[in-house]
Structures are given as structure tokens and as C-alpha cells.
Design a protein around this motif. Structure first.
Motif, PDB file in Angstrom:
ATOM      1  N   UNK A   1       0.780  -1.239   0.000  1.00 24.99           N
ATOM      2  CA  UNK A   1       0.000   0.000   0.000  1.00 24.99           C
ATOM      3  C   UNK A   1       0.808   1.284   0.000  1.00 24.99           C
ATOM      4  N   UNK A   2       2.129   1.219   0.140  1.00 27.66           N
ATOM      5  CA  UNK A   2       2.970   2.418   0.226  1.00 27.66           C
ATOM      6  C   UNK A   2       2.487   3.323   1.357  1.00 27.66           C
ATOM      7  N   UNK A   3       2.300   2.720   2.505  1.00 25.24           N
ATOM      8  CA  UNK A   3       1.773   3.419   3.672  1.00 25.24           C
ATOM      9  C   UNK A   3       2.833   3.472   4.761  1.00 25.24           C
ATOM     10  N   UNK A   4       2.855   4.546   5.539  1.00 28.19           N
ATOM     11  CA  UNK A   4       3.752   4.633   6.685  1.00 28.19           C
ATOM     12  C   UNK A   4       2.966   5.033   7.930  1.00 28.19           C
ATOM     13  N   UNK A   5       3.459   4.576   9.066  1.00 32.62           N
ATOM     14  CA  UNK A   5       2.936   4.993  10.368  1.00 32.62           C
ATOM     15  C   UNK A   5       4.137   5.331  11.237  1.00 32.62           C
ATOM     16  N   UNK A   6       4.002   6.333  12.068  1.00 32.81           N
ATOM     17  CA  UNK A   6       5.122   6.755  12.898  1.00 32.81           C
ATOM     18  C   UNK A   6       4.585   7.366  14.180  1.00 32.81           C
ATOM     19  N   UNK A   7       5.472   7.506  15.154  1.00 33.46           N
ATOM     20  CA  UNK A   7       5.037   8.092  16.408  1.00 33.46           C
ATOM     21  C   UNK A   7       6.178   8.226  17.388  1.00 33.46           C
ATOM     22  N   UNK A   8       6.005   9.151  18.330  1.00 36.67           N
ATOM     23  CA  UNK A   8       6.975   9.297  19.406  1.00 36.67           C
ATOM     24  C   UNK A   8       7.027   8.005  20.210  1.00 36.67           C
ATOM     25  N   UNK A   9       8.203   7.675  20.719  1.00 40.81           N
ATOM     26  CA  UNK A   9       8.372   6.425  21.428  1.00 40.81           C
ATOM     27  C   UNK A   9       7.565   6.383  22.721  1.00 40.81           C
ATOM     28  N   UNK A  10       7.233   7.560  23.280  1.00 42.17           N
ATOM     29  CA  UNK A  10       6.419   7.592  24.507  1.00 42.17           C
ATOM     30  C   UNK A  10       4.926   7.701  24.228  1.00 42.17           C
ATOM     31  N   UNK A  11       4.539   7.687  22.954  1.00 40.39           N
ATOM     32  CA  UNK A  11       3.130   7.710  22.597  1.00 40.39           C
ATOM     33  C   UNK A  11       2.503   9.085  22.514  1.00 40.39           C
ATOM     34  N   UNK A  12       3.256  10.151  22.764  1.00 38.07           N
ATOM     35  CA  UNK A  12       2.702  11.498  22.712  1.00 38.07           C
ATOM     36  C   UNK A  12       2.505  11.959  21.266  1.00 38.07           C
ATOM     37  N   UNK A  13       1.451  12.729  21.038  1.00 35.03           N
ATOM     38  CA  UNK A  13       1.233  13.338  19.712  1.00 35.03           C
ATOM     39  C   UNK A  13       1.905  14.708  19.721  1.00 35.03           C
ATOM     40  N   UNK A  14       3.182  14.718  19.424  1.00 39.98           N
ATOM     41  CA  UNK A  14       3.972  15.933  19.509  1.00 39.98           C
ATOM     42  C   UNK A  14       3.713  16.847  18.317  1.00 39.98           C
ATOM     43  N   UNK A  15       4.148  18.091  18.463  1.00 44.53           N
ATOM     44  CA  UNK A  15       4.025  19.057  17.371  1.00 44.53           C
ATOM     45  C   UNK A  15       4.775  18.563  16.137  1.00 44.53           C
ATOM     46  N   UNK A  16       5.949  17.970  16.352  1.00 40.52           N
ATOM     47  CA  UNK A  16       6.758  17.575  15.192  1.00 40.52           C
ATOM     48  C   UNK A  16       6.152  16.404  14.431  1.00 40.52           C
ATOM     49  N   UNK A  17       5.541  15.445  15.122  1.00 43.33           N
ATOM     50  CA  UNK A  17       4.935  14.339  14.367  1.00 43.33           C
ATOM     51  C   UNK A  17       3.652  14.795  13.689  1.00 43.33           C
ATOM     52  N   UNK A  18       2.922  15.717  14.307  1.00 43.45           N
ATOM     53  CA  UNK A  18       1.732  16.275  13.651  1.00 43.45           C
ATOM     54  C   UNK A  18       2.144  17.036  12.388  1.00 43.45           C
ATOM     55  N   UNK A  19       3.245  17.781  12.483  1.00 42.16           N
ATOM     56  CA  UNK A  19       3.710  18.536  11.319  1.00 42.16           C
ATOM     57  C   UNK A  19       4.162  17.604  10.198  1.00 42.16           C
TER      58      UNK A  19
END
Length: 310
Positions: free
Chosen positions: A145-163
Motif C-alpha cells: 500500500x505504500x503506507x507509513x505509520x510513525x510516532x513518538x516512542x512515549x506515545x505522545x502526539x507531539x508538534x513535530x509528528x503532527x507537522x
């Protein structure tokens, strides 16, 4: 967003090209003929989701991280056996909030990167795509599917991952923030060990494996064994993980193999230790039996050792 691609092969080349086409400022770290081709002729991506040709002025390609300087995101897409050496090259690419997003095979790369540059920079990630480098400056996306998922290791939805999520979606990349990236890493690891192990050991594509009940039974056993090791690690995977992976395998293009098979067939170094070897060792550590994985690992080990870098 300023994005550096550390590892501009199939994975980094594909997603980096999509980001550049979407308007991101993309800098590729590459080497050899691939670098020369990207500088002179650009980057070509063949994909069932739409082909793409980038001219050399659409991105920067270099073999020197210091020429790039600090980036907002570093996509870390080298082979697992190059993780430590590649992480040593990260420092010129970092500012205080740089996210180093690993999209590698395996479940220990994030720890190894953090040991080099600190935990604050590391963002876990998983990619679901079958692709290979067809030649210098040429990437072929062959399935998945050419899909990616990512996230902070502590599970927080940080500004940088949202960006970064917004940047991916602007580039028409199917992306999401994983609420528990460790579980996502292990869920993918369960599947990739079965796909890689069986396609490499049988030298056959997934379609042949699916059509051979005895071999597909081994595929299921690998899924079950790796899921059991995940439980031993304290990673709670959904109860339907094995069945979902069986269903996913049923929908794959019948000609699909794995990068482990591709590397073995081409005589290149293999990621065997990061995949099946890691299952064997962690299973032993937790007292979890992995008999099918043990056999596949033993069958493939002579090839992996013969093709390892000196």
C-alpha cells in the motif's frame, strides 16, 4: 519542511521523491552511481500509484551530511546492518527538535539510533511497501500500500509528528500517527519475518506459498511464533494479529517476494540477523519456543554469512 533522507535506496528514494513532489525541501544522502545518476538525470519512480520523474533541480543529492545541515525530519532508511554506521553521520543533520524517523526492518533500530544521538530525537516508524532500486536513479514500487505509520516512542502526539503527518498528506502519502509505535513495530515485525523467511527459504513468491497449503501452514506458524515472542517482550498485540496478517498476505500481488530474498539472490548482505536471528535470540531469552523460525534461520544463515560485508 526540510527533510533529509539518510539511505536513498528503494524506501528512502520512494518516500523522498513523493515528499519532494509534494513541495518539501528534500535532501538525499546517497553514494556511488546512484548519487551520480540523481545529480545528472534526477530520480525516477515507477509505481502502480502513479509514476514520478524528478529533475535534478527538484532536490539536493550529496554524500556529505554537513552540506545539508540541520533538517526538521530525517528519514532513516538504511539497511539494519548499517544502522550504527549511519547513525554516526546524523549529528550535522540535527537541530534541537529534529525528528529522526526510522522506517527500517527490525525492532531494535530505534534503541541503536538513540544510543548515538539521544532518545529525544528518535521517532519510531513502519513502512508497508514492496520496492527495490532498479538501477542508478531509478526506484520501482512493485506492491503493497505504500503506507507509513510513525510516532513518538512515549506515545505522545507531539508538534513535530503532527507537522510531519501534514507534510506526508500534502504529498499524497498514506500516513498516520501510531498511538503505540512499539506495538506497531512488532506487528509489522510479525509479518515481515514470515514473508521474508518463507520467500527466501523457498525461493518462491508469495503466490506460490499461498497456493501450497503445507508451506502456507509454515507461514502461519512463523506468525504465531513471532507473536508469542512479542508477548514475551511485554508487547500487547491484538488477538487477531495472525488472522489479519493471513488476510493481508492473501491480497498481495502473487509475484511479490521480500527484500531478504532480493538481497540473497543478488549476493548482497542480508538482514537475516535483524529479522529471524532476533526472533531466535529473544525467544531463547524469554523461554519461548520458535521451532519453525529456528529452522528458517539455520537454512538461511550460510548464505547470510557468505554475503556479509568483510
Amino acid at each position: 519542511m526540510r527533510v533529509a533522507i539518510l539511505g536513498s535506496g528503494a524506501l528512502g528514494g520512494y518516500f523522498g521523491a513523493r515528499l519532494a513532489d509534494g513541495g518539501s525541501e528534500v535532501h538525499f544522502l546517497a553514494r556511488g552511481e546512484h548519487l551520480a545518476a540523481m545529480r545528472s538525470a534526477g530520480l525516477r519512480v515507477d509505481s502502480p500509484l502513479g509514476d514520478l520523474v524528478l529533475t535534478p533541480d527538484a532536490f539536493e543529492a550529496t554524500d556529505d551530511p554537513s552540506r545539508i545541515g540541520p533538517a526538521d525530519v530525517v528519514l532513516f532508511t538504511v539497511k539494519s546492518y548499517d544502522t550504527d554506521a549511519a547513525a554516526d553521520r546524523l549529528v550535522p543533520l540535527l537541530h534541537d527538535e529534529t525528528a529522526v524517523v526510522s522506517l527500517q526492518n527490525g525492532i531494535d533500530n530505534e534503541e541503536r539510533i538513540a544510543a548515538k544521538v539521544g532518545e529525544r530525537h528518535v521517532v519510531g516508524g513502519v513502512a508497508f511497501i514492496f520496492a527495490h532500486r532498479a538501477g542508478p536513479g531509478h526506484i520501482q514500487h512493485t506492491g503493497g500500500p505504500a503506507r507509513i505509520a510513525f510516532g513518538e516512542m512515549d506515545g505522545q502526539r507531539s508538534v513535530r509528528v503532527e507537522a510531519f503527518l501534514a507534510e506526508c498528506r500534502r504529498a499524497a502519502i498514506d500516513a498516520e500517527i501510531a498511538p503505540d509505535i512499539r506495538a506497531a513495530l512488532w506487528a509489522k515485525f510479525v509479518f515481515i519475518c514470515a514473508q521474508a523467511g518463507l520467500t527466501a527459504a523457498t525461493r518462491q513468491p508469495i503466490g506460490v506459498i499461498r497456493d501450497t497449503p503445507e508451506t502456507m501452514a509454515l507461514f502461519r506458524r512463523v506468525l504465531e511464533e513471532v507473536a508469542a515472542v512479542a508477548a514475551g517482550e511485554g508487547v500487547p498485540l491484538p488477538g487477531d494479529t495472525v488472522e489479519r496478517h493471513i488476510a493481508f498476505a492473501a491480497g498481495l500481488e502473487p509475484h511479490g517476494r521480500s527484500s531478504l530474498y532480493d538481497d540473497m539472490a543478488a549476493g548482497r548482505p542480508m538482514e537475516l540477523e535483524a529479522l529471524l536471528g532476533e526472533v531466535v535470540r529473544r525467544g531463547q531469552r524469554h523461554g519461548v519456543a520458535t521451532p519453525v523460525v529456528d529452522v528458517l534461520y539455520g537454512l538461511l544463515l550460510p548464505s547470510a554469512r557468505a554475503q556479509a560485508r568483510p
